[in-house]
Design an enzyme around this catalytic site. Structure first.
Site, PDB file in Angstrom:
ATOM      1  N   HIS A 227      17.912  22.932 -36.759  1.00  0.00           N
ATOM      2  CA  HIS A 227      16.582  23.185 -36.208  1.00  0.00           C
ATOM      3  C   HIS A 227      15.485  22.754 -37.185  1.00  0.00           C
ATOM      4  O   HIS A 227      14.483  22.176 -36.790  1.00  0.00           O
ATOM      5  CB  HIS A 227      16.420  24.650 -35.804  1.00  0.00           C
TER       6      HIS A 227
ATOM      7  N   LYS B 202      23.122  33.847 -28.416  1.00  0.00           N
ATOM      8  CA  LYS B 202      23.309  35.263 -28.141  1.00  0.00           C
ATOM      9  C   LYS B 202      22.152  36.071 -28.694  1.00  0.00           C
ATOM     10  O   LYS B 202      21.481  35.652 -29.634  1.00  0.00           O
ATOM     11  CB  LYS B 202      24.643  35.757 -28.703  1.00  0.00           C
TER      12      LYS B 202
HETATM   13  S1  SF4 Z   1      31.745  38.812 -32.532  1.00  0.00           S
HETATM   14 FE1  SF4 Z   1      31.173  39.436 -34.596  1.00  0.00          FE
HETATM   15  S2  SF4 Z   1      31.728  37.756 -35.917  1.00  0.00           S
HETATM   16 FE2  SF4 Z   1      31.651  36.995 -33.811  1.00  0.00          FE
HETATM   17  S3  SF4 Z   1      29.570  36.204 -33.529  1.00  0.00           S
HETATM   18 FE3  SF4 Z   1      29.586  38.323 -32.884  1.00  0.00          FE
HETATM   19  S4  SF4 Z   1      28.938  39.493 -34.716  1.00  0.00           S
HETATM   20 FE4  SF4 Z   1      29.573  37.449 -35.371  1.00  0.00          FE
END
Ligand code: SF4
Lengths: 192, 291
Positions: free
Chosen positions: A36, A102
């Site tokens: 980015h 996310k």
């Molecule tokens: S599941 Fe845990 S290790 Fe995997 S992206 Fe999410 S916070 Fe990070």
């Protein structure tokens, strides 16, 4: 479930509403922190054509190399909010139609989605093996040496990549809704 | 004696940690699914977690691409030397990276250069305890970065939270940390808390809570009560799986304590995502067992 084929037009994207489940097929690019910064400081000559009407995936994958062929072994989303300072400019400058990651993003990105006809999509955090299976081909990689495997810009072809629209081009963000609802619960539980 | 093949045993330990979801975590996710109710969005998100883990185990691929920091908790008997254990674990970490059980995750904090094999200054991390009897017990946690980022440390009293120097004050700190985390630590997570200690010891103890079984009961009755209460309350926040809303925000709460100096009262909160990767091995008389 709405099927999205990349490249996609702003008009198609404007039909999507927060909460819609989508399945994405086509060519997209992974980009996280180093990428980015690079996309803002340069005009991204290696990737700008692909980015137009395509999507960016916030992901730092585990990648396998056999001979000259790369494949994704594990490829879940990474936290998107770190790119908040850059994303609105990246959407504007490159004509990106979707950002997948996310945790959601902030007001600046939500505004850019409305202005340019883009969406933010959430992939389920941590389901790295499942998502790697929908990455059917690694077409190219940029800045591998300089940025390292997780940070490099991987050009990938995905098939039926599952995601949920959580910020749409009409100003609605599921992340804001959940934050607001959970704040009420939090304050009640805190007893303040 | 189990010394010659030590690095191989470590490699197998890392593979199991990265690719197999522990049974207590699977159990907790299944309870979450039942609680959310068939057909709900939250239940279908939780089912994706189990499906992913099944595929990971089947193909020996990482459950999550962020294979995190390697935290080794070692109980060491007189027949092993700390140095040989560390060397074997480092060798195995590099090997596991080459085999794609781990992502190259060790980055030089000044130059930004990735070492490429998960070794570097302070990586992997080791904690050693001496045992009287011969043998070696190793527990490994793979702690992802997204969940590490949402950990928090509080200093009581805290005026903003109206939190005093008591267990109700601790409760408020944990509520605050999990509320602030929203879905960013890949909810549903498991919360490790330490009451007391200094700043360093507090975080270390909060992470050691992750070595406990999700189904165990805290031997300290006051902390056991607080764990139960927080489990219920945190799941009323409404953050839900992946932060999309729902009744499953945490899979467990584990609380430890450390003595503190009178001037300080720290509450350290560590968050581990649903991809709560842990595995253990015991080496005794040349035999290796997993428990
Ligand atoms: S599941 Fe845990 S290790 Fe995997 S992206 Fe999410 S916070 Fe990070």
């Amino acid at each position: 479930m709405t099927e999205i084929k990349l490249p996609v037009s702003a008009d198609e994207i404007r039909k999507l509403k927060a909460g819609d489940e989508v399945s994405i097929t086509g060519v997209m690019i992974t980009a996280r922190d180093a990428a980015h910064k690079y996309l803002i400081e340069t005009d991204g000559p290696e990737v700008k054509e692909i980015l137009k009407d395509s999507m960016i995936y916030h992901c730092g994958p585990v990648v396998k190399k056999e001979g000259d062929v790369y494949s994704f072994v594990a490829a879940g989303p990474t936290t998107s909010i770190r790119e908040e300072p850059y994303e609105a400019d990246v959407i504007d400058r490159y004509g990106v139609r979707g950002v997948i990651g996310k945790g959601g993003m902030g007001a600046k990105t939500l505004e850019a989605c409305g202005k340019h006809g883009s969406v933010y999509l959430s992939a389920v955090g941590g389901i790295a093996t499942t998502l790697a299976r929908s990455v059917v081909e690694v077409l190219d990689v940029h800045k591998l040496e300089e940025f390292g495997v997780p940070e490099a810009m991987w050009v990938i072809r995905v098939e039926n990549f599952p995601a949920v629209v959580t910020m749409d081009s009409h100003g609605k963000s599921i992340h804001d809704d959940v934050a607001k609802q959970s704040r009420e619960n939090y304050e009640r539980l805190l007893g303040t | 004696m189990g010394h010659e093949r030590l690095a191989e045993h470590f490699l197998d330990l890392i593979r199991r940690a990265s690719t197999i979801l522990p049974p207590d975590v699977e159990e907790a996710i299944k309870k979450g699914i039942a609680n959310e109710g068939e057909g709900s969005g939250a239940a279908s998100t939780l089912k994706l977690l189990l499906e992913n883990s099944r595929q990971a185990e089947e193909g020996s691929t990482p459950i999550c691409q962020d294979t995190g920091s390697l935290l080794f908790f070692v109980e060491i008997g007189p027949d092993f030397r700390q140095k040989e254990v560390e060397e074997a674990a480092r060798k195995a970490s590099a090997e596991a990276t080459a085999k794609y059980y781990l992502r190259p995750n060790a980055v030089d904090a000044v130059t930004g250069k990735n070492s490429g094999d998960n070794t570097g200054l302070g990586m992997p991390y080791f904690h050693f305890d001496q045992m009287d009897e011969d043998g070696l017990k190793v527990r490994l946690l793979l702690k992802g970065g997204g969940s590490e980022n949402v950990g928090a440390q509080y200093k009581l009293p805290d005026g903003k939270l109206k939190a005093g120097r008591d267990l109700d004050g601790v409760r408020k700190c944990v509520l605050d940390a999990v509320f602030n985390a929203q879905g960013k630590g890949c909810a549903p997570g498991v919360i490790g808390v330490c009451v007391g200690g200094d700043r360093g010891a507090g975080f270390a103890c909060s992470k050691q809570q992750f070595l406990r079984d999700l189904g165990d009961t805290n031997p300290d009755p006051a902390l056991a009560d607080l764990e139960d209460r927080l489990f219920t309350e945190l799941n009323q926040l409404g953050v839900g799986p992946s932060g999309f809303g729902g009744k499953t925000t945490v899979l467990g709460v584990k609380i430890g304590k450390r003595h503190r100096v009178p001037a300080c009262f720290f509450v350290s909160v560590s968050y581990v995502c649903w991809a709560y990767r842990k595995a253990s091995m015991t080496i005794k008389g040349g035999e290796v067992s997993h428990d």
